[in-house]
Design an enzyme around this catalytic site. Structure first.
Site, PDB file in Angstrom:
ATOM      1  N   GLU A 191       0.862  -1.189   0.000  1.00 38.35           N
ATOM      2  CA  GLU A 191       0.000   0.000   0.000  1.00 38.35           C
ATOM      3  C   GLU A 191       0.906   1.249   0.000  1.00 38.35           C
ATOM      4  O   GLU A 191       1.961   1.250   0.658  1.00 38.35           O
ATOM      5  CB  GLU A 191      -0.835  -0.059   1.292  1.00 38.35           C
ATOM      6  CG  GLU A 191      -1.738   1.119   1.558  1.00 38.35           C
ATOM      7  CD  GLU A 191      -2.455   0.967   2.922  1.00 38.35           C
ATOM      8  OE1 GLU A 191      -2.113   0.053   3.712  1.00 38.35           O
ATOM      9  OE2 GLU A 191      -3.368   1.765   3.180  1.00 38.35           O
TER      10      GLU A 191
ATOM     11  N   LYS B 158      -9.377   2.329  -1.762  1.00 38.14           N
ATOM     12  CA  LYS B 158      -9.609   1.706  -0.451  1.00 38.14           C
ATOM     13  C   LYS B 158     -10.912   2.208   0.173  1.00 38.14           C
ATOM     14  O   LYS B 158     -11.096   3.412   0.361  1.00 38.14           O
ATOM     15  CB  LYS B 158      -8.423   2.016   0.468  1.00 38.14           C
ATOM     16  CG  LYS B 158      -8.442   1.292   1.807  1.00 38.14           C
ATOM     17  CD  LYS B 158      -7.172   1.638   2.596  1.00 38.14           C
ATOM     18  CE  LYS B 158      -7.034   0.851   3.872  1.00 38.14           C
ATOM     19  NZ  LYS B 158      -5.777   1.188   4.581  1.00 38.14           N
TER      20      LYS B 158
ATOM     21  N   CYS C  70      -5.161  -3.405   2.584  1.00 42.86           N
ATOM     22  CA  CYS C  70      -4.857  -3.451   4.018  1.00 42.86           C
ATOM     23  C   CYS C  70      -6.086  -3.646   4.905  1.00 42.86           C
ATOM     24  O   CYS C  70      -6.629  -4.726   4.972  1.00 42.86           O
ATOM     25  CB  CYS C  70      -4.052  -2.213   4.410  1.00 42.86           C
ATOM     26  SG  CYS C  70      -3.074  -2.526   5.911  1.00 42.86           S
TER      27      CYS C  70
HETATM   28  C1  ACM Z   1      -3.870  -0.103   7.251  1.00 42.71           C
HETATM   29  O1  ACM Z   1      -4.982  -0.196   6.741  1.00 42.71           O
HETATM   30  N1  ACM Z   1      -2.882   0.486   6.616  1.00 42.71           N
HETATM   31  C2  ACM Z   1      -3.595  -0.691   8.573  1.00 42.71           C
END
Ligand code: ACM
Length: 264
Positions: A38, A109, A142
């Site tokens: 990420e 995300k 993530c």
């Molecule tokens: C995250 O979502 N970077 C922990």
């Protein structure tokens, strides 16, 4: 099918250097699906909106997506990479997918973690599936791991391999949970986490937990890197294994679902 991760510690704000590092690290890697962490190009711990604005890029027209696409073309790779996206006045924590023919798509995300909520807008598009030839793949980022709906949605839509760029920092919740996501969905998961730490602008130090992994539909950990290790790791997988959803002669993951009873 060859899949892999490039676990590294990006330098905050050094977008060009981080990209060069990936180009160098993947120089010898050909015909594989590679997942990067990420926000691999910018780093993670932003301290202001201005800082993010100075580093975020358009997708697909920004330089990082362009260079990833060139690399994918040259080495016949599919690459999934986390990058900070700018669209107009909005910013997203995104994962771009590029292949030998160029840019394919990107995912924004949906479930933002901690301070990410200060800088990024949550993703506004549903999860898609991409047929990259040897497998159908889907993307999540993530903290999406804690919502089992994400992996389930991807698998119900046909994903055989879930690519999961990460900056995991709570030891080792995400990595362990992804083994469960693989088992409960009978799907391959590729988590590429970053390593190293950041401590910026008087904020508390964040230490990332590495341990990038590839997990099979049966929950076998096919590869797992160390917490502080950097580098590329590859493994062969058979996407056919993820296509078969029956686990006894009388049980099938899809056919046995009772969506009629799951509704609230
Ligand atoms: C995250 O979502 N970077 C922990």
């Amino acid at each position: 099918m060859k899949v892999g991760v490039f676990q590294l510690a990006p330098q905050f704000g050094e977008v060009k250097k981080n990209m060069e590092r990936v180009e160098k690290g993947l120089q010898q890697i050909k015909e594989a699906l590679i997942v990067l962490p990420e926000l691999f190009n910018t780093g993670y711990q932003f301290t202001s909106g201005e800082e993010l604005a100075s580093l975020a890029e358009k997708i697909p027209d920004g330089p990082t997506t362009g260079r990833l696409a060139e690399l994918a073309h040259k080495n016949l790779l599919h690459i999934v990479a986390g990058i900070a996206e700018r669209e107009g006045e909005k910013f997203y924590n995104s994962a771009v997918l590029v292949g030998p023919d160029g840019y394919i798509d990107h995912y924004r995300k949906v479930h933002l973690f901690l301070d990410e909520k200060l800088w990024f807008a949550p993703g506004d598009k549903a999860w898609e599936i991409y047929d990259i030839g040897p497998a159908k793949i889907g993307l999540m980022i993530c903290f999406d791991w804690i919502f089992p709906e994400v992996a389930r949605t991807l698998v119900l839509k046909g994903a055989e391999v879930i690519c999961h760029p990460s900056n995991l920092l709570i030891p080792f919740f995400g990595q362990r949970a992804m083994i469960t996501r693989s088992i409960e969905n009978m799907v391959y998961t590729i988590t590429c986490n970053r390593t190293g730490w950041e401590e910026r602008g008087g904020k508390e130090r964040i230490t990332f937990t590495g341990m990038s992994q590839v997990v099979s539909p049966r929950g076998e950990v096919f590869l797992s890197l160390k917490r502080e290790e950097e580098g590329v790791a590859l493994v062969g997988i058979d996407p056919m294994v993820a296509r078969n959803k029956s686990f006894t002669p009388h049980n099938d993951l899809f056919r046995d679902r009772r969506a009629d009873l799951y509704a609230l």
